[in-house]
Design an enzyme around this catalytic site. Structure first.
Site, short mmCIF file in Angstrom:
data_model
loop_
_atom_site.label_atom_id
_atom_site.label_comp_id
_atom_site.label_asym_id
_atom_site.label_seq_id
_atom_site.Cartn_x
_atom_site.Cartn_y
_atom_site.Cartn_z
N CYS A 1 39.32 -58.91 54.35
CA CYS A 1 39.57 -60.31 53.98
C CYS A 1 38.45 -61.24 54.38
O CYS A 1 38.18 -62.23 53.70
CB CYS A 1 40.90 -60.79 54.57
SG CYS A 1 41.01 -60.66 56.36
N GLN B 1 42.03 -58.21 46.94
CA GLN B 1 41.68 -57.41 48.11
C GLN B 1 42.45 -56.10 48.08
O GLN B 1 43.68 -56.10 48.11
CB GLN B 1 42.01 -58.15 49.41
CG GLN B 1 41.69 -57.33 50.65
CD GLN B 1 42.11 -58.00 51.94
OE1 GLN B 1 42.36 -59.20 51.98
NE2 GLN B 1 42.22 -57.22 53.01
N HIS C 1 44.44 -63.25 58.97
CA HIS C 1 43.94 -63.09 57.61
C HIS C 1 43.01 -64.26 57.25
O HIS C 1 43.30 -65.41 57.55
CB HIS C 1 45.13 -63.05 56.64
CG HIS C 1 44.76 -62.81 55.22
ND1 HIS C 1 44.12 -61.66 54.78
CD2 HIS C 1 44.95 -63.57 54.11
CE1 HIS C 1 43.94 -61.73 53.48
NE2 HIS C 1 44.43 -62.87 53.05
N ASP D 1 42.73 -66.35 47.95
CA ASP D 1 43.27 -65.36 48.89
C ASP D 1 43.44 -64.05 48.12
O ASP D 1 44.26 -63.96 47.21
CB ASP D 1 44.62 -65.86 49.42
CG ASP D 1 45.30 -64.89 50.37
OD1 ASP D 1 44.84 -63.74 50.49
OD2 ASP D 1 46.30 -65.28 51.00
#
Length: 231
Positions: free
Chosen positions: A95, A89, A166, A181
């Protein structure tokens, strides 16, 4: 060297209705896949979630504890995990979109993406890229930026780009439960899993995160499932 972008998007709301319209508009078949709220992590509440579950999307607060754990995990990740679709990211507040791309990207062979739709073209274009190349590709993609913006303003809460939560995704790939992630160096394995136990296995990991942050309440769990009647 990882380079965070100056670009910032508006955050997505943790709302299955918003996520569904977003994904369906990008090429996920409306009659085949849908997002659902997970109302609790107890077994009886997990049983209420439509099966089979393809992925779990988790929203959690960014705290000193979660950031400390992220840095620790980053130091332990050695090599990119082959077979797992993963991207970094670099766009602020992206996200939610990256969590959904991780969810779909790791089950794209099991769902019939609409031919020549955004998702179909995106995954074909980025299939052989590394995680940072995928991030750069997304950053330059105007079509996704517009779709994300429409979804971000389609929720029920007031939109602000100043957030302290997040989104991440849990997916089962090759018999392992992976945490995906975009702010971490790579996929993180949480041990053996299967499509039938994915939700329960992810719930155990999520319960651990919640226990470590007892003063926080901004948690949300959603499942992306095949609709009933699908094999």
């Amino acid at each position: 060297m990882e380079r965070p972008s100056a670009k910032r998007w508006l955050p997505l709301e943790a709302n299955p209705g918003v996520m569904n319209q977003f994904l369906w508009g990008l090429g996920l078949p409306e009659n085949e896949v849908e997002c659902y709220d997970v109302y609790g992590l107890e077994e009886e509440l997990l049983e209420m979630v439509p099966k089979p579950v393809l992925a779990v999307v988790f929203l959690y607060p960014l705290t000193a504890k979660t950031e400390e754990e992220r840095m620790l995990q980053n130091s332990e990740i050695k090599e990119p995990t082959s077979g797992v679709y993963f991207m970094k990211q670099t766009v602020g507040n992206a996200c939610g979109t990256i969590g959904l791309l991780h969810a779909v990207g790791n089950v794209s062979s099991e769902i019939n993406l609409l031919e020549e739709s955004f998702l179909d073209r995106f995954f074909k274009s980025t299939a052989n890229m590394n995680p940072l190349e995928r991030a750069a590709f997304l950053e330059k993609d105007r079509e996704m930026e517009v779709a994300h913006s429409l979804a971000a303003t389609g929720g029920e809460t007031e939109v602000s780009d100043n957030v302290d939560t997040h989104f991440i995704c849990y997916s089962c790939v090759d018999g392992q439960l992976y945490e995906l992630d975009g702010r971490k160096s790579g996929p993180i394995s949480h041990g053996p899993s299967s499509r039938s136990s994915l939700l329960q296995d992810a719930a155990k990991v999520i319960q651990g995160v919640i226990k470590k942050n007892p003063d926080s309440v901004n948690f949300n769990v959603m499942a992306i499932s095949k609709k009933s009647g699908e094999p």
